[in-house]
Design a protein around this motif. Sequence first.
Motif, PDB file in Angstrom:
ATOM      1  N   VAL A  74       0.822  -1.206   0.000  1.00 40.97           N
ATOM      2  CA  VAL A  74       0.000   0.000   0.000  1.00 40.97           C
ATOM      3  C   VAL A  74       0.861   1.264   0.000  1.00 40.97           C
ATOM      4  N   TYR A  75       1.906   1.239   0.802  1.00 37.85           N
ATOM      5  CA  TYR A  75       2.795   2.386   0.886  1.00 37.85           C
ATOM      6  C   TYR A  75       4.088   2.038   0.134  1.00 37.85           C
ATOM      7  N   MET A  81       4.464   3.459   8.636  1.00 40.35           N
ATOM      8  CA  MET A  81       3.646   2.286   8.937  1.00 40.35           C
ATOM      9  C   MET A  81       4.416   0.989   8.695  1.00 40.35           C
ATOM     10  N   THR A  82       5.268   0.991   7.684  1.00 42.38           N
ATOM     11  CA  THR A  82       6.117  -0.176   7.441  1.00 42.38           C
ATOM     12  C   THR A  82       7.096  -0.358   8.591  1.00 42.38           C
ATOM     13  N   ASP A 111      17.602   1.514   9.941  1.00 39.70           N
ATOM     14  CA  ASP A 111      17.975   2.022   8.618  1.00 39.70           C
ATOM     15  C   ASP A 111      16.831   2.795   7.970  1.00 39.70           C
ATOM     16  N   ILE A 112      15.615   2.252   8.054  1.00 40.12           N
ATOM     17  CA  ILE A 112      14.467   2.936   7.445  1.00 40.12           C
ATOM     18  C   ILE A 112      14.129   4.205   8.216  1.00 40.12           C
ATOM     19  N   SER A 113      14.295   4.163   9.537  1.00 37.91           N
ATOM     20  CA  SER A 113      14.032   5.352  10.357  1.00 37.91           C
ATOM     21  C   SER A 113      14.934   6.510   9.941  1.00 37.91           C
ATOM     22  N   LYS A 114      16.189   6.214   9.680  1.00 35.92           N
ATOM     23  CA  LYS A 114      17.112   7.269   9.224  1.00 35.92           C
ATOM     24  C   LYS A 114      16.666   7.830   7.887  1.00 35.92           C
ATOM     25  N   GLU A 115      16.148   6.955   7.037  1.00 34.55           N
ATOM     26  CA  GLU A 115      15.686   7.396   5.716  1.00 34.55           C
ATOM     27  C   GLU A 115      14.408   8.229   5.819  1.00 34.55           C
TER      28      GLU A 115
END
Length: 208
Positions: A74-75, A81-82, A111-115
């Motif tokens: 979805v995203y 949300m991921t 890693d995604i949080s930094k992005e």
Amino acid sequence: DKLITEICDYFRLDFLYVDPDNLESLEIKKKIFGEVHAEVAVCYDNLGYVYSMTDAFDKALDCYMNSLDIHRKVYYEAHPMTISSYNGIAGIYYGLGDLDTALEYYHKVFDISKEVWGEYHDDTAIASENIALAYTGKGDDQQALTFHLSTLHIRQKVLGETNPSTLDSYKYVALAYENLGDTSQAYHYFKKGADGGCKNCEEYLSEY
């Protein structure tokens, strides 16, 4: 102690009673929106939380995995949300004692949080701290120290020196040094925390 136990048992039973409602809500939303929809993913997240609170970790893991699959469709990968789904999965593996797998997912969250939010953000600091705590659980104090220092650095910039979360980071850094046998650095960080108002740090200092 008996009263506390009774209160905890009451809330655990409350979670069990909520479970059928969440299941019904999930089925209704799947009929309305289809299998791949953000509302359905939220239901899976809620169910995952309920199951985890009642120690039904296998069911919780299935729910969080379903949520992750939907959120990625979805995203996209780099979305809050991921991140939430990855974090739920990591927490389940941590609860199961599978720290290696938990770390894989915690690193993804970091890693995604930094992005998504950038390096200097409180959510990024939380992701870093979760990695540090998992390494502590594994007995890898050197890696734990690396990520506790990272967390401290972020919180110093984002929250300031006297924020309770920053003071917690001083304590964790000190404990990591203590575990590594570096009492001089441990004392230094306990002192920094105590000077900022960390009561736990003051207690540890009294032992030096």
